[in-house]
Design a protein around this motif. Structure first.
Motif, PDB file in Angstrom:
ATOM      1  N   ILE A 167      49.535  16.324  83.852  1.00 21.67           N
ATOM      2  CA  ILE A 167      49.063  17.260  82.894  1.00 21.67           C
ATOM      3  C   ILE A 167      47.496  17.708  83.161  1.00 21.67           C
ATOM      4  CG2 ILE A 167      50.609  16.861  81.203  1.00 21.67           C
ATOM      5  CD1 ILE A 167      48.475  15.071  79.688  1.00 21.67           C
ATOM      6  N   ASP A 168      46.919  18.747  82.652  1.00 19.66           N
ATOM      7  CA  ASP A 168      45.649  19.080  82.883  1.00 19.66           C
ATOM      8  C   ASP A 168      45.332  19.574  81.430  1.00 19.66           C
ATOM      9  OD1 ASP A 168      43.110  19.847  83.345  1.00 19.66           O
ATOM     10  OD2 ASP A 168      43.569  21.623  84.532  1.00 19.66           O
ATOM     11  N   GLY A 169      44.597  18.409  80.655  1.00 19.66           N
ATOM     12  CA  GLY A 169      44.489  18.826  79.439  1.00 19.66           C
ATOM     13  C   GLY A 169      45.561  18.701  78.556  1.00 19.66           C
ATOM     14  N   PHE A 170      45.937  19.636  77.935  1.00 18.33           N
ATOM     15  CA  PHE A 170      47.322  19.729  77.003  1.00 18.33           C
ATOM     16  C   PHE A 170      48.306  20.652  77.766  1.00 18.33           C
ATOM     17  CE2 PHE A 170      45.084  17.031  74.185  1.00 18.33           C
ATOM     18  CZ  PHE A 170      46.264  15.956  73.729  1.00 18.33           C
ATOM     19  N   GLU A 171      48.161  20.911  78.943  1.00 17.92           N
ATOM     20  CA  GLU A 171      49.139  21.806  79.688  1.00 17.92           C
ATOM     21  C   GLU A 171      49.571  21.195  80.877  1.00 17.92           C
ATOM     22  OE1 GLU A 171      49.948  25.026  79.365  1.00 17.92           O
ATOM     23  OE2 GLU A 171      49.125  25.104  77.329  1.00 17.92           O
ATOM     24  N   PRO A 172      50.810  21.324  81.067  1.00 20.75           N
ATOM     25  CA  PRO A 172      51.384  20.663  82.392  1.00 20.75           C
ATOM     26  C   PRO A 172      51.025  21.315  83.421  1.00 20.75           C
ATOM     27  CG  PRO A 172      53.103  22.021  81.324  1.00 20.75           C
ATOM     28  CD  PRO A 172      51.815  22.177  80.483  1.00 20.75           C
ATOM     29  N   THR A 173      50.734  20.507  84.623  1.00 22.70           N
ATOM     30  CA  THR A 173      50.449  21.243  86.171  1.00 22.70           C
ATOM     31  C   THR A 173      51.690  21.495  86.632  1.00 22.70           C
ATOM     32  OG1 THR A 173      50.846  18.867  87.111  1.00 22.70           O
ATOM     33  CG2 THR A 173      48.607  19.330  86.241  1.00 22.70           C
ATOM     34  N   PRO A 174      51.455  22.456  87.690  1.00 20.53           N
ATOM     35  CA  PRO A 174      52.798  22.773  88.168  1.00 20.53           C
ATOM     36  C   PRO A 174      53.602  21.486  88.743  1.00 20.53           C
ATOM     37  CG  PRO A 174      50.957  23.893  89.280  1.00 20.53           C
ATOM     38  CD  PRO A 174      50.427  22.897  88.264  1.00 20.53           C
ATOM     39  N   LEU A 175      53.036  20.518  89.017  1.00 19.14           N
ATOM     40  CA  LEU A 175      53.799  19.247  89.329  1.00 19.14           C
ATOM     41  C   LEU A 175      54.500  18.733  88.256  1.00 19.14           C
ATOM     42  CD1 LEU A 175      54.940  16.714  90.976  1.00 19.14           C
ATOM     43  CD2 LEU A 175      52.577  15.704  90.550  1.00 19.14           C
ATOM     44  N   GLY A 176      53.689  18.596  87.004  1.00 15.42           N
ATOM     45  CA  GLY A 176      54.381  18.150  85.944  1.00 15.42           C
ATOM     46  C   GLY A 176      55.436  19.006  85.075  1.00 15.42           C
ATOM     47  N   ARG A 177      55.315  20.433  85.393  1.00 17.52           N
ATOM     48  CA  ARG A 177      56.360  21.277  84.887  1.00 17.52           C
ATOM     49  C   ARG A 177      57.510  21.021  85.831  1.00 17.52           C
ATOM     50  NH1 ARG A 177      55.477  25.370  81.659  1.00 17.52           N
ATOM     51  NH2 ARG A 177      52.914  25.129  81.914  1.00 17.52           N
ATOM     52  N   ALA A 178      57.262  20.903  87.041  1.00 16.42           N
ATOM     53  CA  ALA A 178      58.446  20.731  88.009  1.00 16.42           C
ATOM     54  C   ALA A 178      59.233  19.397  87.697  1.00 16.42           C
ATOM     55  CB  ALA A 178      58.136  20.369  89.401  1.00 16.42           C
ATOM     56  N   VAL A 179      58.473  18.428  87.127  1.00 17.02           N
ATOM     57  CA  VAL A 179      59.242  17.036  86.896  1.00 17.02           C
ATOM     58  C   VAL A 179      59.858  17.114  85.479  1.00 17.02           C
ATOM     59  CG1 VAL A 179      58.552  14.851  86.106  1.00 17.02           C
ATOM     60  CG2 VAL A 179      57.374  15.605  87.820  1.00 17.02           C
ATOM     61  N   THR A 180      59.351  17.966  84.739  1.00 14.44           N
ATOM     62  CA  THR A 180      59.979  18.185  83.323  1.00 14.44           C
ATOM     63  C   THR A 180      61.089  18.915  83.365  1.00 14.44           C
ATOM     64  OG1 THR A 180      59.612  18.135  80.925  1.00 14.44           O
ATOM     65  CG2 THR A 180      58.596  19.873  82.144  1.00 14.44           C
ATOM     66  N   ARG A 181      61.185  20.108  84.049  1.00 15.58           N
ATOM     67  CA  ARG A 181      62.377  20.948  84.152  1.00 15.58           C
ATOM     68  C   ARG A 181      63.478  20.386  85.072  1.00 15.58           C
ATOM     69  NH1 ARG A 181      60.741  26.550  86.184  1.00 15.58           N
ATOM     70  NH2 ARG A 181      63.007  26.998  85.963  1.00 15.58           N
TER      71      ARG A 181
END
Length: 697
Positions: free
Chosen positions: A648-662
């Motif tokens: 995450i970056d602040g309270f937004e998922p990073t591209p990596l975080g978004r890929a991990v969660t989806r």
């Protein structure tokens, strides 16, 4: 009573055994065993031979036995020993003429003896063990004492590879109960004596609930017409639910046994609200096979009411049945992960009027529990957020369904739902347990299937069987060996084949289905008999909840007079090196176990995974989502990890975080993939490395 000579103690034997309580005589071969008992212990053992004299039979040779050695003694010492005894007993296994000879000899010394029923094994070994009708255990043509019978059973069990103490205790209890050693040992050879295999019976119970008439229901006219056509009145659990606010939009946790009508509770609320324009019905289940079945059922049942029914089982736009997911449909049947994926990826699901979550006890599972917990929180957030933005939409009603919850009051409180609990068991269920060699299981299963299919209930339905096993390969293997018509049924079959099996079973064209425990726990096969070929689900032992729900598939009130369950347990068996208990230990635990509490417990990895998903869906409101979940999450610590790992970056998922969660990745799996990619491995090699690491874990 005859007078005795004055007691003399002139020799070593009589001094050693003075004040003997019992002198026991038993013939072995052409000699008599002589055993002296004092305070329950054997204090002397010898052998006696008689001789004929002018005065009648008299002691001839007398020897003291010590192990395999025999020490000659004076025949007079036997007479002194007999005179010192308070009572003399003769084994009933001594033939009649020899008993007569002994009594005549003793009478010559004014001594009396009684013939008593004794254990032959003990008598032959120089032990005095009287038995009665209550304690005698049949062993072939003999009757022996419980101790000898238990030793014989233990010897037989040692040939079978050994049982754990729990299983051995079960067999020993049966032995003392039926008093027949052969009947018990025959169980280990595949005998299905129902008096012995029967562990217990769960009685049929019907609580006295005044039924609600369907004509009195406040339903949309289309649904009311269909409902009154199908039923005159609701079943007890349905009536309780309606009386406690179901049609007023109240959230409910409905806990009731299999086949008591829970599903209709969710349908009545959801379809009614959909027809009245209060939002669509979302019906969620844990498995794709269950979603497919519900999708077909709902399409057949509600399409005529003008409702569009769709299915969402994963990330793919096209499902395995060929149906395209329609987010605008009136009824969405989905898996937990399918809907959660839509939430994690920002999919618009429209106005949701009712959410029905079937098999809600999944919340306690280690792997999937936290994801269901998180999905419920995210779905509530979605509905609440949408309600604040749209006039005329007031959010969603949540209905949770389960047959097996150990702590229903606590769970209802945490879910902020009204508890509807109904303890009814529509038909009695017999539970049978037998220990059997693995090579014999298929033969026994064949006998059970044939025996059940050859019976008809009072409602004129043949008995049909579900056989649960732990692998797809085993499903096919068992089905091939059954003589009567059967079919394997598992998630590896295509959708069309699964539907064909369901139709054939429903039409009574199949005597049995053989299925994996993971798949068919919730599939609606109207079986009268459930057979457990294995007590494992993959490489994990069944939980008490899973076992209870699966055995609840046996016996339906509209078809059968009773349900029957057989557990075919392989002694000392495990299916994977990680299993700490053996199958016979698990069997006793499941049969005696209490329902486990439904709670969601979080590891750091699970807490981080759900916090990431909640941030992806709700941003800064993620803590609020975390706080209302069942499990305890340290949000500050989880956010710190997400920042550290650049998810995450602040309270937004990073591209990596978004890929991990989806992709529903745990942090560990995410880093394994990253390491593989950075090392230049191709995708197949990355997957192989991950599987190897999982096996090592």
């Amino acid at each position: 009573m005859s007078l005795k000579y004055p007691v003399r103690v002139p020799n070593a034997v009589s001094q050693q055994v003075a004040h003997v309580e019992t002198l026991f005589l038993h013939k072995v071969g052409d000699r008599f065993q002589v055993v002296a008992i004092r305070d329950g212990d054997r204090v002397f053992r010898g052998v006696l031979e008689l001789k004929e004299t002018d005065a009648g039979p008299r002691p001839g040779k007398f020897r003291k036995k010590s192990g395999s050695n025999e020490e000659p003694r004076s025949p007079g010492e036997f007479v002194d020993l007999a005179r010192s005894a308070r009572r003399i007993r003769i084994s009933d296994h001594t033939e009649f003429e020899s008993r007569k000879e002994l009594k005549e000899m003793l009478s010559g010394y004014q001594l009396e003896a009684l013939v008593v029923r004794t254990c032959r094994y003990c008598a032959n070994s120089g032990r005095y063990s009287p038995i009665t009708e209550d304690t005698a255990i049949k062993a072939d043509r003999d009757y022996i004492c419980p101790d000898c019978a238990t030793r014989e059973l233990e010897r037989e069990l040692s040939f079978k590879g050994g049982l754990t103490k729990a299983a051995q205790d079960r067999l020993e209890d049966l032995l003392l109960d039926v008093q027949d050693l052969s009947r018990i040992t025959n169980l280990l050879k595949g005998d299905l004596d129902p008096d012995l295999t029967k562990f217990d019976e769960i009685s049929a119970t019907v609580d006295d609930v005044n039924p609600v008439k369907t004509a009195d229901l406040d339903l949309h006219p289309k649904l009311k017409g269909m409902t009154t056509e199908r039923f005159d009145s609701l079943l007890p659990v349905q009536s309780l639910s309606v009386r406690n606010g179901l049609l007023d939009g109240d959230d409910q946790l409905v806990v009731s046994a299999t086949a008591t009508g829970k599903t209709l509770v969710g349908e009545l609320a959801g379809v009614d609200r959909a027809l009245k324009g209060k939002g669509k019905l979302l019906f969620l289940v844990p498995l794709v096979a269950l979603a497919n079945q519900k999708h077909e059922d709902f399409k057949e049942r509600y399409s005529d009411l003008g409702l569009n029914v769709t299915i969402r089982v994963g990330a793919s736009r096209i499902n395995d049945d060929g149906n395209r997911f329609d987010p605008h449909a009136d009824v969405i049947v989905g898996t937990y992960e399918g809907i959660d994926h839509a939430l994690r990826t920002g999919r618009d699901l429209g106005d949701i009027g009712t959410v029905v979550i079937d098999e809600v006890h999944t919340l306690k599972e280690d792997e999937r529990g936290h994801r269901l917990d998180g999905m419920i929180s995210r779905l509530k957030h979605y509905c609440e957020t949408r309600a604040t933005k749209r006039d005329g939409y007031d959010g969603s009603q949540f209905i949770y369904l389960s047959a097996t919850v150990g702590n229903p009051e606590w769970l209802a409180s945490r879910l902020k739902a009204t508890l509807i609990e109904f303890e009814e068991r529509p038909v009695p269920i017999e539970r049978h347990l037998t220990f059997i060699d693995g090579q014999e299981k298929a033969r026994i299963e064949n006998r059970l299937v044939k025996r059940e299919f050859d019976r008809k209930s009072s409602k004129d339905y043949r008995g049909q069987t579900i056989i649960f096993t732990n692998s797809r390969r085993r499903c096919h293997e068992i089905s091939r060996r059954l003589e009567y018509s059967s079919a394997p049924y598992h998630a590896g079959l295509d959708y069309g084949r699964r539907k064909q099996v369901e139709r054939q079973f429903g039409n009574q064209d199949l005597a049995a289905v053989v299925t994996t425990a993971a798949l068919a726990a919730g599939v609606d096969f109207p079986a009268s008999q459930v057979v457990f070929d294995s007590l494992a689900m993959g490489i994990e032992w069944l939980s008490v909840q899973e076992f209870s729900q699966m055995l609840g598939r046996a016996g339906r009130p509209d078809f059968h007079d009773r349900g029957i369950v057989y557990m075919l347990v392989e002694p000392d068996c495990t299916y994977h090196g990680s299993m700490e208990m053996t199958e016979d230990e698990v069997a006793i635990k499941l049969l005696k176990g209490e329902m486990e509490d439904v709670r969601t417990r979080y590891t750091e990895s699970a807490a981080v995974e759900e916090t990431l998903a909640n941030i992806t869906v709700a941003g800064k409101k993620a803590k609020r989502l975390n706080d209302r979940m069942l499990g305890d999450i340290d949000t500050t610590r989880a956010v710190g990890r997400l920042l550290e790992w650049k998810f995450i970056d602040g309270f937004e998922p990073t591209p990596l975080g978004r890929a991990v969660t989806r992709h529903f990745l745990s942090p560990k799996d995410a880093f394994r993939i990253l390491d593989g990619v950075r090392s230049g491995l191709d995708p197949y090699a990355v997957v192989a490395e991950m599987e190897l690491a999982d096996n090592e874990d």
